[in-house]
Design an enzyme around this catalytic site. Structure first.
Site, short mmCIF file in Angstrom:
data_model
loop_
_atom_site.label_atom_id
_atom_site.label_comp_id
_atom_site.label_asym_id
_atom_site.label_seq_id
_atom_site.Cartn_x
_atom_site.Cartn_y
_atom_site.Cartn_z
N GLU A 82 12.80 14.14 16.32
CA GLU A 82 13.59 15.36 16.16
C GLU A 82 14.57 15.50 17.32
O GLU A 82 14.22 15.21 18.46
CB GLU A 82 12.61 16.53 16.16
CG GLU A 82 13.14 17.82 15.67
CD GLU A 82 12.12 18.92 15.98
OE1 GLU A 82 11.33 19.22 15.08
OE2 GLU A 82 12.12 19.43 17.09
N GLY A 98 5.78 10.36 26.82
CA GLY A 98 5.68 9.02 26.23
C GLY A 98 5.72 9.04 24.72
O GLY A 98 5.31 8.08 24.06
N LYS A 99 6.26 10.12 24.14
CA LYS A 99 6.28 10.25 22.67
C LYS A 99 7.26 9.26 22.03
O LYS A 99 6.91 8.54 21.10
CB LYS A 99 6.63 11.70 22.28
CG LYS A 99 5.69 12.74 22.89
CD LYS A 99 6.03 14.14 22.45
CE LYS A 99 7.40 14.64 22.91
NZ LYS A 99 7.53 14.86 24.35
N PRO A 134 4.99 17.71 26.59
CA PRO A 134 6.14 17.87 27.48
C PRO A 134 7.03 16.62 27.46
O PRO A 134 6.56 15.54 27.13
CB PRO A 134 5.51 18.02 28.88
CG PRO A 134 4.06 18.13 28.68
CD PRO A 134 3.72 17.71 27.32
P1 ADP Z 1 9.09 11.62 25.60
O1 ADP Z 1 9.61 11.13 24.31
O2 ADP Z 1 7.71 12.15 25.53
O3 ADP Z 1 10.01 12.59 26.27
P2 ADP Z 1 9.60 8.94 26.48
O4 ADP Z 1 8.68 8.08 25.69
O5 ADP Z 1 11.00 9.03 26.05
O6 ADP Z 1 8.95 10.40 26.59
O7 ADP Z 1 9.60 8.46 27.99
C1 ADP Z 1 8.44 8.23 28.75
C2 ADP Z 1 8.84 7.55 30.06
O8 ADP Z 1 9.37 6.27 29.82
C3 ADP Z 1 9.90 8.33 30.82
O9 ADP Z 1 9.53 8.35 32.18
C4 ADP Z 1 11.17 7.49 30.62
O10 ADP Z 1 11.95 7.56 31.77
C5 ADP Z 1 10.63 6.09 30.42
N1 ADP Z 1 11.51 5.35 29.52
C6 ADP Z 1 11.85 5.71 28.26
N2 ADP Z 1 12.65 4.76 27.70
C7 ADP Z 1 12.81 3.77 28.61
C8 ADP Z 1 13.50 2.52 28.64
N3 ADP Z 1 14.20 2.06 27.59
N4 ADP Z 1 13.43 1.79 29.76
C9 ADP Z 1 12.72 2.22 30.82
N5 ADP Z 1 12.05 3.37 30.87
C10 ADP Z 1 12.07 4.17 29.79
#
Ligand code: ADP
Length: 566
Positions: A488, A364-365, A360
């Site tokens: 992707e 954290g992907k 989902p």
């Molecule tokens: P996914 O790719 O699985 O959708 P993400 O790795 O993008 O998940 O994000 C995981 C969490 O980290 C989310 O809650 C997001 O808000 C947070 N997050 C992602 N990038 C940043 C960033 N640059 N700074 C702070 N929080 C972040």
């Protein structure tokens, strides 16, 4: 830091100072000339000689002054250039967390507006200060030669009043710093509105965004006005000190003439020098106040200077066999005040295979990719690429070995060719052609009016979403990565583009390691290994069939995407 910037130019500074001194000799000689003329009149002699001599001296002096001024201004421009180059170099090498924290608009304003302020300060302030200091010292020496008692009186008065004025300098600096900060806020607000330009329009939010930017501009004005108020008071003190000194010199000098200690001609010449001092003194005060603005700008520039930067990156292709990635109990959060994103992530993406991260959104992907690229450092745990801890990789080598295709806007303003060869400028035409074929972009190139040389527009708006993504993949491939990270796009691709993406991924996986974040399971059902992430943990991994059989979340994801009937 101002010292650092000026240091390489100190010879120029001395040379220009000497030119200014030589140039101002004409002006400095004027009161002496007056004294000699008065004396000659008294003695009934001709004044033609001194008048001719003075004319030549003044003309020559004016030319030398102009040259000195030019040399100083040119030095100022040189100093600003090195400050700008150094700042830009710094900004582009900053670490990702710093740039996440600083707003792009504010960074932009530091590079443009703060360095421009520095320029004004150096060309007007420093240049003026050097010229006027030379004049001031020159006049003071001549005054001392004529009558040192009066010189002491004069310097005492000027120093007293000037000292009071200098109490204002810290306030000027503080006001100027806050004015530049407000300008930075204005840049950030404008940047925000431009980044989301269509949303601003679609939301009818123009007026509100304008109001936000206007508020920042108004704040900059208010702080600028406050700084100007202090500056004008400080400026007046120079004038005031000379007026006061004039009165005191008149009284003391009058007494000395009466007592026969000096002649009336000397007193007149001395008073002329006193008035001669008004201009350089005013300029020195102005330089001192401007220096405060410059120090404020320098403070903002130095803040960037103090931030951690990465070692210089390398461009071009890499060589080497495909490498795998291993995460071992990785714990990570984006900042000390942020929630933990990875609660002990462990998985392996084997070398030379196609692996996929699914789960989902918010699991954290994408963070996995940011960590592999070492944009961020994990709190604990170990990440290895090719069997070596990424902390032990030389950062530029790591980045060169890893190809990264970002999720959003991966196309830059420029031609298609520039975009393709962005990471590896020296690739051959043959390699470009092959990369285009592998990413199924050859028909696009045929269709574009100028082929590879077509401008793709700001953020690639002339290309479709699927094409942009494949351009980004081709760009990454041209660097011959040993590991390709592919995030992707979340946006829906049409059936044709989706099929192409699937073909491209399968083909690339035959040559190198591919780790793809899949938002559509259809792209990765054939992957060698699928890693299912949920809420910062890996909950299962295996092939599509294994996961359908074993993992509820995967089965649910598959069901919602109509891949299985459950
Ligand atoms: P996914 O790719 O699985 O959708 P993400 O790795 O993008 O998940 O994000 C995981 C969490 O980290 C989310 O809650 C997001 O808000 C947070 N997050 C992602 N990038 C940043 C960033 N640059 N700074 C702070 N929080 C972040």
């Amino acid at each position: 830091m101002l010292g650092d910037l000026v240091k390489p130019h100190r010879r120029t500074l001395v040379f220009a100072g000497l030119l200014t001194l030589a140039g101002s000799a004409g002006g400095l000689a004027m009161p002496l000339f007056v004294r000699s003329v008065i004396d000659r009149f008294g003695a009934g002699e001709s004044v033609l000689g001194p008048v001719l001599l003075l004319s030549v001296v003044v003309l020559l002096g004016a030319s030398i002054s102009a040259l000195g001024q030019f040399v100083l201004e040119r030095m100022g421009e040189g100093i600003v250039l090195s400050a700008r180059v150094r700042l830009v170099d710094r900004v582009l090498r900053l670490r990702v967390p710093e740039v996440d924290r600083l707003k792009p608009g504010d960074l932009l304003s530091r590079v443009t507006s703060d360095t421009t302020l520095l320029r004004t300060v150096i060309t007007d302030g420093l240049v003026g200060a050097v010229g006027s200091a030379v004049l001031f010292v020159g006049a003071a020496v001549l005054m001392g030669v004529m009558d040192w008692v009066l010189l002491v009186v004069t310097l005492g008065v000027v120093a007293g009043v000037g000292g009071l004025g200098s109490l204002l300098l810290p306030r000027i600096r503080a006001a100027s710093l806050r004015a530049q900060e407000a300008l930075g806020d204005m840049g950030s607000a404008l940047d925000r509105a431009l980044q989301a330009f269509r949303t601003v329009k679609a939301s009818g939010a123009e007026a509100r965004e304008i109001a936000v930017i206007e508020a920042a501009a108004t704040k900059a004005r208010d702080r600028g006005v406050r700084s100007s108020a202090y500056q004008s008071i400080a400026g007046t003190t120079a004038w005031l000190s000379v007026q006061l000194a004039f009165l005191v010199v008149l009284a003391v000098g009058g007494a000395r003439v009466a007592s026969g200690a000096m002649t009336i001609a000397t007193l007149i010449a001395f008073l002329l020098y006193l008035f001669f001092l008004v201009a350089p003194l005013g300029q020195m005060v102005q330089a001192a106040t401007q220096l405060q603005n410059g120090l404020a700008a320098l403070t903002r520039i130095r803040e960037i200077d103090a931030l951690p930067v990465e070692p210089a990156a390398t461009q071009g292709q890499t060589t080497g066999v495909p490498v795998g990635v291993v995460f071992d109990d990785v714990v990570f959060r984006y900042g000390d005040d942020r929630p933990t994103v990875h609660h002990g992530v462990s998985f392996e993406a084997p070398a030379g295979r196609l692996s996929a991260l699914v789960g989902p959104s918010g699991a954290g992907k994408s963070t996995v990719f940011g960590l592999v690229e070492r944009f961020y450092e994990p709190g604990s745990g170990r990440i290895s690429v090719g069997g070596t801890d990424i902390a032990d990789w030389h950062l530029p080598d790591l980045r060169a070995a890893v190809g990264y295709v970002e999720q959003d806007a991966p196309v830059l303003d420029g031609t298609l060719r520039e975009n393709l060869t962005f990471a590896a400028p020296d690739v051959t035409e043959e390699e470009i052609r092959r990369a285009l074929a592998r990413t199924r972009l050859d028909d696009l190139v045929d269709r574009l009016p100028e082929g590879l040389e077509t401008e793709v527009g700001h953020r690639g708006i002339l290309l479709s979403g699927g094409e942009r993504q494949r351009v980004a993949i081709a760009r990454a491939l041209l660097r011959r990565p040993r590991l390709l990270l592919l995030d992707e796009a979340t946006s829906q691709l049409d059936a044709v583009n989706e099929l192409r993406l699937r073909e491209v991924i399968a083909e690339v996986a035959r040559e190198t390691t591919v780790l793809v974040i899949a938002h559509r399971l259809s792209t990765v059902t054939g992957a060698d290994r699928i890693i299912v992430m949920e809420a910062g943990r890996v909950r299962a991994s295996g092939t599509h069939d294994e996961l359908i059989a074993e993992d509820d979340l995967y089965r649910e994801l598959a069901a919602t995407q109509f891949l299985v009937n459950s």
